[in-house]
Design a protein around this motif. Structure first.
Motif, PDB file in Angstrom:
ATOM      1  N   ILE A 187       0.873  -1.173   0.000  1.00 10.02           N
ATOM      2  CA  ILE A 187       0.000   0.000   0.000  1.00 10.02           C
ATOM      3  C   ILE A 187       0.913   1.226   0.000  1.00 10.02           C
ATOM      4  O   ILE A 187       1.805   1.333   0.844  1.00 10.02           O
ATOM      5  CB  ILE A 187      -0.892   0.051   1.255  1.00 10.02           C
ATOM      6  CG1 ILE A 187      -1.694  -1.240   1.425  1.00 10.02           C
ATOM      7  CG2 ILE A 187      -1.811   1.282   1.218  1.00 10.02           C
ATOM      8  CD1 ILE A 187      -2.319  -1.398   2.804  1.00 10.02           C
ATOM      9  N   VAL A 188       0.681   2.124  -0.950  1.00 10.18           N
ATOM     10  CA  VAL A 188       1.515   3.324  -1.060  1.00 10.18           C
ATOM     11  C   VAL A 188       0.617   4.557  -1.094  1.00 10.18           C
ATOM     12  O   VAL A 188      -0.254   4.683  -1.946  1.00 10.18           O
ATOM     13  CB  VAL A 188       2.396   3.291  -2.330  1.00 10.18           C
ATOM     14  CG1 VAL A 188       3.246   4.553  -2.431  1.00 10.18           C
ATOM     15  CG2 VAL A 188       3.264   2.041  -2.347  1.00 10.18           C
ATOM     16  N   ARG A 189       0.876   5.457  -0.166  1.00 11.72           N
ATOM     17  CA  ARG A 189       0.163   6.737  -0.144  1.00 11.72           C
ATOM     18  C   ARG A 189       1.080   7.788  -0.746  1.00 11.72           C
ATOM     19  O   ARG A 189       2.275   7.807  -0.491  1.00 11.72           O
ATOM     20  CB  ARG A 189      -0.199   7.094   1.307  1.00 11.72           C
ATOM     21  CG  ARG A 189      -0.892   8.434   1.422  1.00 11.72           C
ATOM     22  CD  ARG A 189      -1.492   8.673   2.790  1.00 11.72           C
ATOM     23  NE  ARG A 189      -0.564   8.423   3.879  1.00 11.72           N
ATOM     24  CZ  ARG A 189      -0.944   8.101   5.114  1.00 11.72           C
ATOM     25  NH1 ARG A 189      -2.221   7.970   5.415  1.00 11.72           N
ATOM     26  NH2 ARG A 189      -0.050   7.904   6.055  1.00 11.72           N
ATOM     27  N   ARG A 190       0.496   8.681  -1.538  1.00 12.78           N
ATOM     28  CA  ARG A 190       1.226   9.779  -2.174  1.00 12.78           C
ATOM     29  C   ARG A 190       0.734  11.090  -1.560  1.00 12.78           C
ATOM     30  O   ARG A 190      -0.184  11.705  -2.088  1.00 12.78           O
ATOM     31  CB  ARG A 190       0.987   9.757  -3.675  1.00 12.78           C
ATOM     32  CG  ARG A 190       1.273   8.404  -4.326  1.00 12.78           C
ATOM     33  CD  ARG A 190       0.593   8.240  -5.646  1.00 12.78           C
ATOM     34  NE  ARG A 190      -0.826   8.569  -5.521  1.00 12.78           N
ATOM     35  CZ  ARG A 190      -1.637   8.811  -6.546  1.00 12.78           C
ATOM     36  NH1 ARG A 190      -1.201   8.750  -7.763  1.00 12.78           N
ATOM     37  NH2 ARG A 190      -2.901   9.104  -6.365  1.00 12.78           N
ATOM     38  N   PRO A 191       1.341  11.548  -0.466  1.00 12.13           N
ATOM     39  CA  PRO A 191       0.843  12.750   0.203  1.00 12.13           C
ATOM     40  C   PRO A 191       1.105  14.038  -0.574  1.00 12.13           C
ATOM     41  O   PRO A 191       0.397  15.035  -0.390  1.00 12.13           O
ATOM     42  CB  PRO A 191       1.579  12.754   1.535  1.00 12.13           C
ATOM     43  CG  PRO A 191       2.794  11.932   1.315  1.00 12.13           C
ATOM     44  CD  PRO A 191       2.447  10.932   0.262  1.00 12.13           C
ATOM     45  N   GLY A 192       2.089  14.044  -1.443  1.00 12.86           N
ATOM     46  CA  GLY A 192       2.414  15.213  -2.246  1.00 12.86           C
ATOM     47  C   GLY A 192       3.139  14.766  -3.501  1.00 12.86           C
ATOM     48  O   GLY A 192       3.520  13.608  -3.647  1.00 12.86           O
ATOM     49  N   VAL A 193       3.363  15.688  -4.410  1.00 10.38           N
ATOM     50  CA  VAL A 193       4.040  15.385  -5.665  1.00 10.38           C
ATOM     51  C   VAL A 193       5.425  14.796  -5.376  1.00 10.38           C
ATOM     52  O   VAL A 193       6.215  15.376  -4.627  1.00 10.38           O
ATOM     53  CB  VAL A 193       4.162  16.648  -6.540  1.00 10.38           C
ATOM     54  CG1 VAL A 193       4.953  16.359  -7.803  1.00 10.38           C
ATOM     55  CG2 VAL A 193       2.780  17.182  -6.881  1.00 10.38           C
TER      56      VAL A 193
ATOM     57  N   GLU B 182      -1.250  -0.331   6.783  1.00 15.37           N
ATOM     58  CA  GLU B 182      -2.704  -0.256   6.823  1.00 15.37           C
ATOM     59  C   GLU B 182      -3.142   1.070   6.214  1.00 15.37           C
ATOM     60  O   GLU B 182      -2.527   2.103   6.462  1.00 15.37           O
ATOM     61  CB  GLU B 182      -3.164  -0.349   8.277  1.00 15.37           C
ATOM     62  CG  GLU B 182      -4.646  -0.217   8.483  1.00 15.37           C
ATOM     63  CD  GLU B 182      -5.023  -0.329   9.951  1.00 15.37           C
ATOM     64  OE1 GLU B 182      -4.883  -1.422  10.518  1.00 15.37           O
ATOM     65  OE2 GLU B 182      -5.438   0.701  10.518  1.00 15.37           O
ATOM     66  N   GLY B 183      -4.198   1.026   5.430  1.00 17.40           N
ATOM     67  CA  GLY B 183      -4.744   2.245   4.844  1.00 17.40           C
ATOM     68  C   GLY B 183      -6.255   2.236   4.918  1.00 17.40           C
ATOM     69  O   GLY B 183      -6.878   1.186   5.084  1.00 17.40           O
ATOM     70  N   VAL B 184      -6.836   3.412   4.803  1.00 20.76           N
ATOM     71  CA  VAL B 184      -8.290   3.540   4.810  1.00 20.76           C
ATOM     72  C   VAL B 184      -8.722   4.017   3.427  1.00 20.76           C
ATOM     73  O   VAL B 184      -8.230   5.042   2.941  1.00 20.76           O
ATOM     74  CB  VAL B 184      -8.759   4.540   5.902  1.00 20.76           C
ATOM     75  CG1 VAL B 184     -10.269   4.735   5.825  1.00 20.76           C
ATOM     76  CG2 VAL B 184      -8.341   4.057   7.276  1.00 20.76           C
TER      77      VAL B 184
ATOM     78  N   LEU C  36      -7.750   6.902  -1.041  1.00 20.78           N
ATOM     79  CA  LEU C  36      -6.884   6.432   0.033  1.00 20.78           C
ATOM     80  C   LEU C  36      -6.635   7.632   0.937  1.00 20.78           C
ATOM     81  O   LEU C  36      -6.064   8.637   0.494  1.00 20.78           O
ATOM     82  CB  LEU C  36      -5.572   5.882  -0.520  1.00 20.78           C
ATOM     83  CG  LEU C  36      -4.518   5.454   0.493  1.00 20.78           C
ATOM     84  CD1 LEU C  36      -5.009   4.315   1.391  1.00 20.78           C
ATOM     85  CD2 LEU C  36      -3.223   5.044  -0.224  1.00 20.78           C
ATOM     86  N   VAL C  37      -7.089   7.556   2.176  1.00 19.64           N
ATOM     87  CA  VAL C  37      -6.991   8.692   3.089  1.00 19.64           C
ATOM     88  C   VAL C  37      -5.528   9.131   3.221  1.00 19.64           C
ATOM     89  O   VAL C  37      -4.634   8.312   3.455  1.00 19.64           O
ATOM     90  CB  VAL C  37      -7.598   8.351   4.469  1.00 19.64           C
ATOM     91  CG1 VAL C  37      -7.348   9.474   5.472  1.00 19.64           C
ATOM     92  CG2 VAL C  37      -9.094   8.082   4.334  1.00 19.64           C
ATOM     93  N   GLY C  38      -5.301  10.442   3.009  1.00 19.64           N
ATOM     94  CA  GLY C  38      -3.958  11.016   3.075  1.00 19.64           C
ATOM     95  C   GLY C  38      -3.243  11.071   1.744  1.00 19.64           C
ATOM     96  O   GLY C  38      -2.184  11.666   1.618  1.00 19.64           O
ATOM     97  N   ASP C  39      -3.836  10.452   0.705  1.00 16.81           N
ATOM     98  CA  ASP C  39      -3.264  10.472  -0.641  1.00 16.81           C
ATOM     99  C   ASP C  39      -3.673  11.779  -1.325  1.00 16.81           C
ATOM    100  O   ASP C  39      -4.692  12.372  -0.984  1.00 16.81           O
ATOM    101  CB  ASP C  39      -3.783   9.276  -1.438  1.00 16.81           C
ATOM    102  CG  ASP C  39      -3.096   9.114  -2.773  1.00 16.81           C
ATOM    103  OD1 ASP C  39      -1.960   8.617  -2.783  1.00 16.81           O
ATOM    104  OD2 ASP C  39      -3.695   9.493  -3.804  1.00 16.81           O
ATOM    105  N   MET C  40      -2.901  12.209  -2.293  1.00 19.36           N
ATOM    106  CA  MET C  40      -3.175  13.487  -2.959  1.00 19.36           C
ATOM    107  C   MET C  40      -4.175  13.379  -4.102  1.00 19.36           C
ATOM    108  O   MET C  40      -4.446  14.376  -4.771  1.00 19.36           O
ATOM    109  CB  MET C  40      -1.876  14.102  -3.473  1.00 19.36           C
ATOM    110  CG  MET C  40      -1.233  13.356  -4.601  1.00 19.36           C
ATOM    111  SD  MET C  40       0.249  14.216  -5.126  1.00 19.36           S
ATOM    112  CE  MET C  40       0.464  13.494  -6.725  1.00 19.36           C
ATOM    113  N   TRP C  41      -4.780  12.218  -4.327  1.00 14.86           N
ATOM    114  CA  TRP C  41      -5.697  12.042  -5.452  1.00 14.86           C
ATOM    115  C   TRP C  41      -6.726  13.166  -5.522  1.00 14.86           C
ATOM    116  O   TRP C  41      -6.890  13.801  -6.559  1.00 14.86           O
ATOM    117  CB  TRP C  41      -6.403  10.686  -5.375  1.00 14.86           C
ATOM    118  CG  TRP C  41      -7.601  10.622  -6.263  1.00 14.86           C
ATOM    119  CD1 TRP C  41      -7.592  10.453  -7.622  1.00 14.86           C
ATOM    120  CD2 TRP C  41      -8.967  10.794  -5.895  1.00 14.86           C
ATOM    121  NE1 TRP C  41      -8.884  10.495  -8.116  1.00 14.86           N
ATOM    122  CE2 TRP C  41      -9.744  10.699  -7.067  1.00 14.86           C
ATOM    123  CE3 TRP C  41      -9.625  11.016  -4.684  1.00 14.86           C
ATOM    124  CZ2 TRP C  41     -11.129  10.813  -7.060  1.00 14.86           C
ATOM    125  CZ3 TRP C  41     -11.002  11.120  -4.683  1.00 14.86           C
ATOM    126  CH2 TRP C  41     -11.739  11.025  -5.864  1.00 14.86           C
TER     127      TRP C  41
END
Length: 188
Positions: free
Chosen positions: A30-36, A44-46, A53-58
């Motif tokens: 699981i990978v979150r992208r918080p910024g560019v 764990e992700g929500v 994905l909570v905290g992702d920049m989508w």
């Protein structure tokens, strides 16, 4: 420095990718992208209906494909075959550079998961969309021109080697190691 593979070397890995499980696989990363250009590996992700994905920049990033610039719900989550990520990236630490949020050991081909098919991961459910996900200039910079040609080829598109676009149908918690179940006839 990681050695980039040639097109022939990449194509030699197709049988291994094609051997991915079809009905039930595993969430490998699981990978979150918080910024560019930023990546955070999560245990764990929500997955949230409105945030992705909570905290992702989508959601903050919007969409280059819409006149309004609003986020495209049909591209809320991108899912990449872990076997393809391993082949292209060569090193597990480089998988997140592909830019996808979920990496699964599962056959993501259009034949196995046509648009509208639902996948259950942990307590969340996502749905495959018809939106194409192709290799771009960033993918080329990170993995080489041969990798772009490989994932964007006719076979690459059929197998969704670059990944699958999806939207969240039921929000929930996903964890690395969770089973990924393909809905049979719309039912889990």
């Amino acid at each position: 420095m990681t050695t980039l593979l040639t097109r022939a070397e990449l194509e030699a890995g197709l049988d291994h990718i094609r051997a991915s499980p079809m009905e039930s696989g595993t969430l490998e990363m699981i990978v979150r992208r918080p910024g560019v250009g930023e990546r955070e590996l999560l245990d764990e992700g929500v997955l949230d209906l409105s945030e992705g994905l909570v905290g992702d920049m989508w959601q903050r990033r919007g969409s280059r494909n819409k006149i309004t610039g609003d986020p495209d719900v049909n591209r809320q989550i991108t899912v990449m075959n872990a076997r393809c990520a391993a082949l292209v990236a060569r090193d597990r630490e480089r998988w997140p550079l592909a830019g996808d949020q979920l990496y699964v050991d599962l056959d993501l081909s259009v034949a196995n998961i046509p648009p509208g098919t639902r996948l259950q991961i942990g307590s969340a459910v996502i749905e495959a969309t018809a939106e194409l996900h192709l290799g771009c200039s960033k993918f080329q910079t990170r993995f080489g021109w041969s990798a772009v040609l490989f994932v964007n080829s006719r076979v690459g598109r059929e197998l969704r080697l670059r990944g699958m676009s999806a939207k969240i149908v039921t929000g929930g918690v996903v964890r690395t190691g969770d089973k990924v179940h393909v809905a049979a006839g719309g039912e889990f």
